[in-house]
Scaffold this motif. Structure first.
Motif, PDB file in Angstrom:
ATOM      1  N   GLU A 142      18.050  52.032 -27.200  1.00 21.92           N
ATOM      2  CA  GLU A 142      19.229  52.016 -25.980  1.00 21.92           C
ATOM      3  C   GLU A 142      20.694  51.629 -26.480  1.00 21.92           C
ATOM      4  O   GLU A 142      21.506  52.180 -26.416  1.00 21.92           O
ATOM      5  CB  GLU A 142      18.943  50.444 -25.055  1.00 21.92           C
ATOM      6  CG  GLU A 142      19.645  50.302 -24.464  1.00 21.92           C
ATOM      7  CD  GLU A 142      19.201  48.777 -23.768  1.00 21.92           C
ATOM      8  OE1 GLU A 142      20.620  48.431 -22.885  1.00 21.92           O
ATOM      9  OE2 GLU A 142      18.383  48.584 -24.142  1.00 21.92           O
ATOM     10  N   LYS A 143      20.617  51.641 -27.792  1.00 23.94           N
ATOM     11  CA  LYS A 143      21.841  51.191 -28.522  1.00 23.94           C
ATOM     12  C   LYS A 143      21.839  52.570 -28.767  1.00 23.94           C
ATOM     13  O   LYS A 143      23.316  53.004 -28.521  1.00 23.94           O
ATOM     14  CB  LYS A 143      21.103  51.019 -30.202  1.00 23.94           C
ATOM     15  CG  LYS A 143      22.332  50.844 -31.202  1.00 23.94           C
ATOM     16  CD  LYS A 143      22.135  50.651 -32.282  1.00 23.94           C
ATOM     17  CE  LYS A 143      23.075  50.486 -33.437  1.00 23.94           C
ATOM     18  NZ  LYS A 143      22.632  49.447 -34.750  1.00 23.94           N
TER      19      LYS A 143
ATOM     20  N   ARG B  77      14.132  56.985 -17.143  1.00 21.19           N
ATOM     21  CA  ARG B  77      12.654  55.915 -18.093  1.00 21.19           C
ATOM     22  C   ARG B  77      12.623  54.676 -18.004  1.00 21.19           C
ATOM     23  O   ARG B  77      11.077  54.315 -17.937  1.00 21.19           O
ATOM     24  CB  ARG B  77      13.500  56.345 -19.600  1.00 21.19           C
ATOM     25  CG  ARG B  77      12.886  55.700 -20.262  1.00 21.19           C
ATOM     26  CD  ARG B  77      13.618  56.808 -22.149  1.00 21.19           C
ATOM     27  NE  ARG B  77      13.533  57.846 -21.809  1.00 21.19           N
ATOM     28  CZ  ARG B  77      14.598  58.487 -23.693  1.00 21.19           C
ATOM     29  NH1 ARG B  77      14.830  58.156 -24.302  1.00 21.19           N
ATOM     30  NH2 ARG B  77      15.150  59.555 -23.305  1.00 21.19           N
ATOM     31  N   ALA B  78      13.894  54.448 -17.517  1.00 24.80           N
ATOM     32  CA  ALA B  78      13.243  52.734 -17.378  1.00 24.80           C
ATOM     33  C   ALA B  78      12.820  52.117 -16.241  1.00 24.80           C
ATOM     34  O   ALA B  78      11.884  51.722 -15.769  1.00 24.80           O
ATOM     35  CB  ALA B  78      14.550  51.706 -17.489  1.00 24.80           C
ATOM     36  N   LEU B  79      12.843  53.361 -14.969  1.00 25.29           N
ATOM     37  CA  LEU B  79      11.977  53.419 -13.330  1.00 25.29           C
ATOM     38  C   LEU B  79      10.804  53.674 -13.729  1.00 25.29           C
ATOM     39  O   LEU B  79      10.161  53.219 -13.450  1.00 25.29           O
ATOM     40  CB  LEU B  79      12.631  54.460 -12.855  1.00 25.29           C
ATOM     41  CG  LEU B  79      11.777  54.218 -11.275  1.00 25.29           C
ATOM     42  CD1 LEU B  79      12.450  52.783 -10.483  1.00 25.29           C
ATOM     43  CD2 LEU B  79      13.242  55.305 -10.413  1.00 25.29           C
TER      44      LEU B  79
ATOM     45  N   GLN C   6      10.646  49.520 -15.242  1.00 27.36           N
ATOM     46  CA  GLN C   6      11.728  47.825 -15.574  1.00 27.36           C
ATOM     47  C   GLN C   6      13.253  48.066 -14.555  1.00 27.36           C
ATOM     48  O   GLN C   6      13.942  48.994 -14.619  1.00 27.36           O
ATOM     49  CB  GLN C   6      12.226  48.323 -17.301  1.00 27.36           C
ATOM     50  CG  GLN C   6      10.930  48.362 -18.015  1.00 27.36           C
ATOM     51  CD  GLN C   6      11.193  48.723 -19.349  1.00 27.36           C
ATOM     52  OE1 GLN C   6      12.403  49.750 -19.261  1.00 27.36           O
ATOM     53  NE2 GLN C   6      10.991  48.105 -20.501  1.00 27.36           N
ATOM     54  N   TYR C   7      12.881  47.790 -13.221  1.00 24.78           N
ATOM     55  CA  TYR C   7      13.728  47.990 -12.344  1.00 24.78           C
ATOM     56  C   TYR C   7      15.102  48.217 -12.502  1.00 24.78           C
ATOM     57  O   TYR C   7      16.233  48.773 -12.229  1.00 24.78           O
ATOM     58  CB  TYR C   7      13.282  47.792 -11.171  1.00 24.78           C
ATOM     59  CG  TYR C   7      11.909  47.760 -10.929  1.00 24.78           C
ATOM     60  CD1 TYR C   7      11.561  49.339 -10.035  1.00 24.78           C
ATOM     61  CD2 TYR C   7      10.608  47.421 -10.385  1.00 24.78           C
ATOM     62  CE1 TYR C   7      10.556  50.326 -10.134  1.00 24.78           C
ATOM     63  CE2 TYR C   7       9.734  48.292  -9.903  1.00 24.78           C
ATOM     64  CZ  TYR C   7       9.685  49.103 -10.108  1.00 24.78           C
ATOM     65  OH  TYR C   7       8.766  50.107  -9.554  1.00 24.78           O
TER      66      TYR C   7
ATOM     67  N   ALA D  49      21.075  48.236 -14.038  1.00 22.39           N
ATOM     68  CA  ALA D  49      22.102  48.207 -14.124  1.00 22.39           C
ATOM     69  C   ALA D  49      22.612  49.426 -15.420  1.00 22.39           C
ATOM     70  O   ALA D  49      23.969  49.695 -14.960  1.00 22.39           O
ATOM     71  CB  ALA D  49      21.410  47.552 -16.219  1.00 22.39           C
ATOM     72  N   TRP D  50      21.228  51.113 -15.414  1.00 23.61           N
ATOM     73  CA  TRP D  50      21.839  51.826 -15.793  1.00 23.61           C
ATOM     74  C   TRP D  50      22.496  52.981 -14.641  1.00 23.61           C
ATOM     75  O   TRP D  50      23.708  53.410 -14.846  1.00 23.61           O
ATOM     76  CB  TRP D  50      20.847  52.974 -17.019  1.00 23.61           C
ATOM     77  CG  TRP D  50      20.656  52.310 -17.793  1.00 23.61           C
ATOM     78  CD1 TRP D  50      19.240  51.599 -18.142  1.00 23.61           C
ATOM     79  CD2 TRP D  50      21.640  52.445 -18.995  1.00 23.61           C
ATOM     80  NE1 TRP D  50      19.711  51.470 -19.619  1.00 23.61           N
ATOM     81  CE2 TRP D  50      20.357  52.100 -20.229  1.00 23.61           C
ATOM     82  CE3 TRP D  50      22.247  53.022 -19.445  1.00 23.61           C
ATOM     83  CZ2 TRP D  50      21.143  52.348 -21.649  1.00 23.61           C
ATOM     84  CZ3 TRP D  50      22.900  53.432 -20.994  1.00 23.61           C
ATOM     85  CH2 TRP D  50      21.852  52.819 -21.661  1.00 23.61           C
TER      86      TRP D  50
END
Length: 655
Positions: free
Chosen positions: A408-409, A437-439, A443-444, A449-450
């Motif tokens: 993420e950084k 990728r989060a989905l 990681q909803y 947030a993205w």
């Protein structure tokens, strides 16, 4: 880029052609990077139709092409030899040897590459001195390739010549780097020694010592700043007063100075303890006035004691901020780790530039070295592309989206770089990749947030639907491992990027009001969401079921108008559902359930709601229809009761 525009003076070329000079020229692109230029007389509709007066003159086509540095024979040799090193690196990378052996081979090849560059520098300097016409051009090449070798040497220290398990020590190698590239103090020392050997000391000062040479103290201070203890002690002995107490004391301090070596056998703690004791000893001698009669020795002793003010003053003896950095680390933080270099470097740059003059102007190579010390390699490449006037922005558009988003950084760094250069499409694509990728990891909240960061309405709508579908199935806005209720509760103005997200934010607000006991506000908001058709149709039944507790509350919180609005929504939902069912089953009627009427018998509405369970995994349409009809019955009953109470309540208030 970056809000600035680079201005380059046009270069003028002389074309040795008298016809071109008299008539004019025209150019046309040829193969590759060449332009063909020849004489051409400009004609218009008013020009007379007659043969040119230059028809019998010889005609020439002049080829103009870029002067590429890689086409130079010396540089071409460098390219060929460097290619051999590159192939050797690839061979080592593919070999099946242990990691320590691979690292030693990489270090060997890195030093081989630097030797190749140094040889190229010597050849370029030789040509520059022997051919005055090409001197300026080749001196530019020398500057370019010197910086290449200089920077690669630092890369070798930071990323290749790293000893595992040795607390990532970099100072010993950095001192070697400084000594190799900044030999000024060594040259001054040689001149001092040569003056003594040549008998010039008596001519210059008559004292018979090295101090007679004007560069003596500069050379001694420079040697101390670079940690060249042996040479510094040798130069001290050349002083005519070398037997005095002050000189013996500074010599003893240099002799006992702890020096860390990778295989010296000391732990970090033990070395730090020895170092601190040694610096305390130096400070005690200063306080005792041992060097009070010799200001130059007192200055050097304070450097050894690590006094920051004196080290800042010693910057005038340094040729660059990198040299000052090495001295600063040597006497203030000799056990520094590589990942702390960036903060120390920034301080030394600021101090060095405060001297003004030529040192106050930042150079591109300074930014590059600082980025290396901060391990910010992508920023390094970007800073160079920013200064490419023609192809830099195009290359950045191609390369930046290809940066591996391993964390993420790193993704945030790519976004920052893109935003600074108004590369909106790269910001969107990076956020979408991280969001997807989060989905995929469910990681909803992070995915949302993205989506909000990129202002992607389509992706935000998709995520809002996922949230609503999950709520319909589980009855809560949370997954197994990640709660995103806080994010949903604090969407603020961000919800406006998507109508579906706006509804989701308002629905979360409804739950906040309900939990807080503000039932009238919650009821008004719920009716508004339904009557405005902001809610998706598949979520209407959930909203109507949320209205049942409000309809059955002890106090009348929904007016008759609100109740009529909810009735209208229920009828519209049933009509749409029947139409869809008829299309789905080919207009065959749904079998009647005898249990349907029995399910509506009873006065306790809370018991009825507790008995409602829906198997979301079943594929039996009849069972799903029965569940729908149970809900429909509960809602109708609650609406009817509330309508009667609301009318009575409103009539009594009117009277």
């Amino acid at each position: 880029m970056n809000g600035t525009t680079s201005h380059y003076a046009p270069k003028i070329f002389g074309i040795p052609d008298s016809v071109c000079e008299q008539v004019g020229i025209i150019g046309q692109w040829m193969a590759g990077d060449k332009i063909g230029i020849h004489a051409n007389s400009h004609t218009t509709s008013k020009s007379s139709d007659k043969p040119s007066e230059y028809v019998n003159h010889p005609a020439f086509i002049h080829h103009l092409k870029l002067d590429v540095v890689l086409f130079d024979p010396i540089v071409r040799k460098l390219v060929n030899e460097s290619n051999g090193t590159f192939l050797a690196v690839q061979k080592v990378r593919k070999s099946k040897v242990n990691q320590n052996d691979i690292q030693s081979e990489y270090l060997k090849l890195s030093r081989q590459y630097r030797s190749i560059v140094r040889a190229c520098l010597e050849n370029l300097q030789e040509v520059a001195s022997n051919f005055p016409l090409k001197k300026e051009q080749y001196l530019k090449y020398v500057a370019i390739f010197y910086n290449i070798e200089y920077i690669w040497h630092l890369c070798e220290i930071l990323f290749i010549d790293v000893v595992p398990g040795k607390w990532n020590a970099v100072l010993p190698q950095m001192l070697d780097w400084i000594r190799f590239h900044f030999p000024k103090c060594e040259q001054q020392t040689n001149r001092v020694v040569a003056s003594i050997e040549g008998g010039l000391s008596s001519t210059l000062g008559g004292s018979g010592g090295g101090e007679a040479h004007p560069e003596y103290w500069h050379a001694l201070t420079g040697l101390v700043l670079q940690g060249r203890v042996g040479e510094a002690r040798g130069l001290l002995r050349l002083h005519s007063s070398a037997r005095q107490e002050a000189f013996r004391a500074i010599d003893e301090a240099l002799r006992t100075m702890p020096v860390y070596t990778v295989y010296g056998g000391f732990s970090v703690t033990e070395f730090d303890m020895r170092w601190r004791c040694w610096q305390v000893s130096c400070s005690n001698k200063i306080d005792a006035g041992v060097f009070s009669s010799w200001p130059e020795l007192d200055f050097i002793a304070r450097i050894l004691a690590g006094q920051e003010k004196v080290l800042d003053e010693a910057a005038k003896e340094c040729e660059s901020w990198e040299q000052m950095l090495a001295a600063w680390l040597l006497y203030t933080d000799p056990t520094v780790k590589s990942f702390h270099l960036g903060s120390h470097a920034s301080r030394c740059i600021a101090q060095f530039r405060s001297q003004g003059g030529k040192f106050s102007v930042p150079k591109a190579v300074d930014s590059l070295i600082l980025s290396l010390m901060e391990s910010n390699l992508h920023q390094v490449g970007v800073s160079y592309l920013d200064h490419c006037p023609t192809e830099g922005e195009a290359c950045l558009n191609l390369l930046l989206p290809r940066v591996p988003l391993t964390s993420e950084k790193r993704a945030l760094k790519v976004i920052q770089i893109a935003k600074q250069r108004d590369l909106r499409h790269i910001v969107l694509s990076t956020c979408k990749v991280m969001g997807k990728r989060a989905l995929a990891r469910k990681q909803y909240g992070l995915a949302l947030a993205w989506a909000l960061r990129s202002q992607d309405a389509g992706f935000a709508t998709h995520l809002a639907d996922r949230f609503l579908e999950g709520y319909s199935a589980s009855g809560e806005f949370a997954s197994d491992s990640h709660s995103y209720l806080d994010l949903l509760d604090n969407l603020g103005s961000c919800m406006l990027i998507s109508g579906r997200l706006t509804f989701l934010g308002k629905y979360c607000e409804f739950h906040r009001l309900y939990r807080a006991g503000d039932f009238r506000e919650a009821a008004a908001l719920l009716v508004s969401l339904l009557s405005s058709h902001l809610a998706p149709k598949y979520f209407w039944m959930t909203l109507l079921m949320d209205a049942v507790p409000l309809l059955e509350s002890n106090d009348v919180v929904l007016t008759s108008d609100d109740t009529y609005a909810l009735m209208h929504c229920l009828e519209e939902l049933i009509t749409d559902r029947n139409s869809e069912m008829n299309r789905a089953i080919g207009h065959y009627p749904i079998p009647y359930s005898e249990d349907y009427d029995d399910d509506l018998v009873g006065d306790d509405m809370e018991d009825e709601m507790d008995d409602l369970t829906i198997d979301t995994n079943t594929s039996n349409k009849v069972t799903m229809d029965r569940a729908f009809k149970r809900k429909e019955g509960l809602i109708r009953l609650a609406l009817g009761r509330n309508l009667a109470r609301a009318i009575v309540h409103e009539m009594s208030n009117t009277e």
